[in-house]
Motif scaffolding. Structure first.
Motif, mmCIF file in Angstrom:
data_model
loop_
_atom_site.group_PDB
_atom_site.id
_atom_site.type_symbol
_atom_site.label_atom_id
_atom_site.label_comp_id
_atom_site.label_asym_id
_atom_site.label_seq_id
_atom_site.Cartn_x
_atom_site.Cartn_y
_atom_site.Cartn_z
ATOM 1 N N ALA A 18 0.834 -1.200 0.000
ATOM 2 C CA ALA A 18 0.000 0.000 0.000
ATOM 3 C C ALA A 18 0.871 1.254 0.000
ATOM 4 O O ALA A 18 1.937 1.284 0.603
ATOM 5 C CB ALA A 18 -0.909 0.001 1.222
ATOM 6 N N PHE A 19 0.405 2.276 -0.662
ATOM 7 C CA PHE A 19 1.090 3.565 -0.691
ATOM 8 C C PHE A 19 0.667 4.352 0.532
ATOM 9 O O PHE A 19 -0.513 4.459 0.836
ATOM 10 C CB PHE A 19 0.712 4.328 -1.958
ATOM 11 N N ALA A 20 1.628 4.899 1.244
ATOM 12 C CA ALA A 20 1.324 5.723 2.415
ATOM 13 C C ALA A 20 1.553 7.184 2.064
ATOM 14 O O ALA A 20 2.496 7.516 1.358
ATOM 15 C CB ALA A 20 2.204 5.311 3.587
ATOM 16 N N GLN A 22 0.498 11.584 3.285
ATOM 17 C CA GLN A 22 0.034 12.533 4.286
ATOM 18 C C GLN A 22 -0.473 13.759 3.550
ATOM 19 O O GLN A 22 0.072 14.161 2.529
ATOM 20 C CB GLN A 22 1.175 12.913 5.229
ATOM 21 N N TYR A 66 -2.530 8.559 5.605
ATOM 22 C CA TYR A 66 -3.411 7.571 4.983
ATOM 23 C C TYR A 66 -2.624 6.568 4.160
ATOM 24 O O TYR A 66 -1.479 6.800 3.788
ATOM 25 C CB TYR A 66 -4.447 8.266 4.101
ATOM 26 N N ASP A 67 -3.254 5.426 3.917
ATOM 27 C CA ASP A 67 -2.755 4.409 3.002
ATOM 28 C C ASP A 67 -3.728 4.314 1.846
ATOM 29 O O ASP A 67 -4.937 4.494 2.036
ATOM 30 C CB ASP A 67 -2.683 3.030 3.674
ATOM 31 N N THR A 69 -5.445 1.754 -0.282
ATOM 32 C CA THR A 69 -5.728 0.335 -0.252
ATOM 33 C C THR A 69 -6.928 0.055 -1.144
ATOM 34 O O THR A 69 -7.995 0.651 -0.958
ATOM 35 C CB THR A 69 -6.032 -0.132 1.188
ATOM 36 N N ASN A 73 -8.405 5.860 -0.313
ATOM 37 C CA ASN A 73 -7.546 6.531 0.672
ATOM 38 C C ASN A 73 -8.099 6.212 2.054
ATOM 39 O O ASN A 73 -9.170 6.684 2.412
ATOM 40 C CB ASN A 73 -7.553 8.043 0.442
ATOM 41 N N THR A 76 -5.161 6.433 8.406
ATOM 42 C CA THR A 76 -4.465 5.654 9.426
ATOM 43 C C THR A 76 -4.218 6.477 10.687
ATOM 44 O O THR A 76 -4.065 5.923 11.768
ATOM 45 C CB THR A 76 -3.115 5.128 8.901
#
Length: 86
Positions: A18-20, A22, A66-67, A69, A73, A76
């Motif tokens: 997953a891409f994280a 902000q 956020y991730d 998934t 978006n 988290t």
């Protein structure tokens, strides 16, 4: 040969992670039924069921971690403004 297969498998796993990210902005809308938060830039973020939705108000500054998934978006972590600051 086993090392090569292991390296390829590890690369594939990393590419599907997953891409994280902000972001920050002003809250435009909170949809309590869909558990989503929309910022003033038009992007939406999925909230979890434990989020205190009553604490989130339109016009409020927010910082979101956020991730991404399954194309969504997913929040988290978030930071709301300190109401005690002057």
């Amino acid at each position: 040969m086993r090392t090569l297969i292991g390296a390829v498998a590890a690369t594939l796993l990393l590419s599907t992670a997953a891409f994280a990210g902000q972001t920050e902005g002003l809250i435009k809308n909170v949809d309590k039924d869909a558990l989503t938060l929309t910022l003033d830039d038009g992007k939406s973020y999925k909230l979890n069921a434990e989020t205190d939705l009553d604490a989130l108000k339109p016009g409020m500054d927010i910082v979101i971690a956020y991730d991404v998934t399954n194309g969504e978006n997913v929040v988290t972590d978030m930071e709301l403004p300190d109401s005690s600051a002057n």
